[in-house]
Write an enzyme that holds these catalytic residues in place. Structure first.
Site, PDB file in Angstrom:
ATOM      1  N   GLU A   1       0.825  -1.173   0.093  1.00 30.45           N
ATOM      2  CA  GLU A   1      -0.083  -0.092   0.071  1.00 30.45           C
ATOM      3  C   GLU A   1       0.920   1.119  -0.008  1.00 30.45           C
ATOM      4  OE1 GLU A   1      -1.415   1.893   3.469  1.00 30.45           O
ATOM      5  OE2 GLU A   1      -1.146  -0.042   4.611  1.00 30.45           O
TER       6      GLU A   1
ATOM      7  N   VAL B   1      -5.453   0.237   2.655  1.00 32.32           N
ATOM      8  CA  VAL B   1      -5.627  -1.300   2.548  1.00 32.32           C
ATOM      9  C   VAL B   1      -6.819  -1.584   1.858  1.00 32.32           C
ATOM     10  CG1 VAL B   1      -6.375  -3.492   3.971  1.00 32.32           C
ATOM     11  CG2 VAL B   1      -4.353  -1.887   4.885  1.00 32.32           C
TER      12      VAL B   1
ATOM     13  N   LYS C   1      -3.440  -1.812  15.812  1.00 30.25           N
ATOM     14  CA  LYS C   1      -3.009  -0.999  16.712  1.00 30.25           C
ATOM     15  C   LYS C   1      -3.894  -0.742  17.989  1.00 30.25           C
ATOM     16  CE  LYS C   1       0.357   1.904  14.655  1.00 30.25           C
ATOM     17  NZ  LYS C   1       0.349   2.648  13.334  1.00 30.25           N
TER      18      LYS C   1
HETATM   19  N1  PSU Z   1      -3.012   1.370  10.558  1.00 31.35           N
HETATM   20  C1  PSU Z   1      -1.767   1.502  10.998  1.00 31.35           C
HETATM   21  N2  PSU Z   1      -0.956   2.145  10.237  1.00 31.35           N
HETATM   22  C2  PSU Z   1      -1.424   2.615   8.707  1.00 31.35           C
HETATM   23  C3  PSU Z   1      -3.139   2.619   8.532  1.00 31.35           C
HETATM   24  C4  PSU Z   1      -3.661   1.992   9.648  1.00 31.35           C
HETATM   25  O1  PSU Z   1      -1.388   1.097  11.946  1.00 31.35           O
HETATM   26  O2  PSU Z   1      -0.664   2.928   8.026  1.00 31.35           O
HETATM   27  C5  PSU Z   1      -3.348   3.340   7.209  1.00 31.35           C
HETATM   28  C6  PSU Z   1      -3.604   1.894   6.352  1.00 31.35           C
HETATM   29  O3  PSU Z   1      -3.673   2.692   4.922  1.00 31.35           O
HETATM   30  C7  PSU Z   1      -5.016   1.653   6.545  1.00 31.35           C
HETATM   31  C8  PSU Z   1      -5.619   3.127   6.875  1.00 31.35           C
HETATM   32  O4  PSU Z   1      -5.644   0.989   5.463  1.00 31.35           O
HETATM   33  O5  PSU Z   1      -4.785   3.600   7.652  1.00 31.35           O
HETATM   34  C9  PSU Z   1      -6.895   3.058   7.569  1.00 31.35           C
HETATM   35  O6  PSU Z   1      -7.519   4.360   7.677  1.00 31.35           O
HETATM   36  P1  PSU Z   1      -8.959   4.477   8.282  1.00 31.35           P
HETATM   37  O7  PSU Z   1      -8.977   4.032   9.591  1.00 31.35           O
HETATM   38  O8  PSU Z   1      -9.343   5.924   7.793  1.00 31.35           O
HETATM   39  O9  PSU Z   1      -9.919   3.721   7.256  1.00 31.35           O
END
Ligand code: PSU
Ligand code: MN
Length: 306
Positions: free
Chosen positions: A24, A105, A158
């Site tokens: 990604e 993702v 996380k």
């Molecule tokens: N969680 C992490 N590192 C990241 C991301 C999430 O620990 O870099 C990034 C990834 O690209 C994931 C996105 O797909 O954030 C999710 O964002 P949202 O929660 O807005 O869907």
């Protein structure tokens, strides 16, 4: 014509049945600061090559969806200040407007499927945020896993997320959550969380067989492989808990919502740990890239055997 441009290396690998691992790009533009982001992106690509697979970093550049970037393209993206963060909802809009964006993702899975790539390695997935009962903040990554047939290797989720609720949503959506070589669901910076993953596998061969079996069964979604951070690189959960609590409280008091939430938290945690969180982050992404290459190699071998 399929609206994705394969780099020469990715196109050749597709033609020859060489294993490929998708990567990604939101982790590059919104997950880590420059210049570490560029260094890590290059390092992870070379880890994949060293393990016998071809890396395919996914991004939209001036309206074109790419699988596989040149080093100049990677450099440009890593330095860009205005690349959009693209999830499922944003991909077509960005392409139609001729703009540049980095894929989450969810969007990377969509691109990988279009490019015929089975395996995708990243750091952590999005999930159900703490306080989701009020905010309804649930990442589109979870529903993407339910509908797009790509095996995703990540280090769990996380602690900025509500891990029990994240696992419940994945279960409801029929997504296999498979811990690698342990029972516990890994918690990104920590190899273990208090929760067990619903499933466990101990070999890339079994993971590859399950991936191919899902296709034979006609199941549309992917698999989440939860690969623990190497123990030497772990940060204890206790160390990070106050940092995460503070970052989460700041996000709430500053009225951060929607797709800005995850990048805000990642940036604040980086700042509040003086960059310590990044060292562990790099180690786990590289570890996931290596496992992704092994799984992709097994899928290629099993396919070649018919
Ligand atoms: N969680 C992490 N590192 C990241 C991301 C999430 O620990 O870099 C990034 C990834 O690209 C994931 C996105 O797909 O954030 C999710 O964002 P949202 O929660 O807005 O869907
Ligand atoms: Mn969200």
């Amino acid at each position: 014509m399929t609206p994705i441009t394969l780099s020469p290396a990715v196109a050749e690998a597709r033609a020859n049945g060489t294993p490929i691992v998708a990567l990604e790009s939101t982790i590059i533009t919104h997950g880590m600061p420059f210049p570490q982001n560029l260094k890590v992106a290059r390092r992870v690509e070379s880890d994949i090559r060293a393990n016998g697979a071809v890396p395919a970093t996914i991004a939209v550049l001036n309206g074109t969806l790419h699988a596989g970037l040149t080093d100049d393209q990677l450099d440009g993206l890593a330095q860009s200040q205005d690349a959009a963060k693209l999830s499922r909802a944003d991909l077509a809009v960005c392409m139609a407007q001729g703009r540049t964006g980095a894929t989450t993702v969810a969007a990377t899975m969509i691109a990988a499927r279009l490019a015929g790539i089975d395996v995708f390695a990243t750091g952590g997935i999005g999930g159900v945020h703490k306080g989701a009962g009020d905010s309804f903040d649930i990442s589109a990554d979870l529903t993407e896993l339910a509908q797009t047939a790509v095996t995703v290797v990540a280090a769990g989720a996380k602690a900025i997320l509500d891990i029990p609720k994240t696992l419940e949503v994945l279960e409801t959506n029929g997504v296999p959550v498979i811990a690698y070589r342990q029972d516990s669901f890994p918690a990104f910076w920590s190899a273990r969380s208090p929760l067990d993953a619903p499933l466990r596998m101990d070999t890339p061969d079994h993971i590859a067989r399950a991936h191919l079996m899902r296709a034979r069964l006609g199941l549309p979604g992917g698999q989440l492989i939860a690969n623990p951070i190497p123990e030497a690189d772990e940060i204890p959960a206790d160390t990070l808990a106050p940092v995460i609590a503070r970052a989460t409280a700041e996000a709430a008091s500053q009225g951060i919502t929607g797709k800005a939430v995850t990048p805000f938290l990642l940036q604040r945690i980086f700042e509040l740990t003086d960059g310590q969180s990044l060292t562990a982050n790099i180690a786990l992404v590289r570890n996931n890239a290596r496992l992704g290459a092994e799984i992709a190699a097994q899928i290629a071998t099993l396919r070649s055997q018919g």
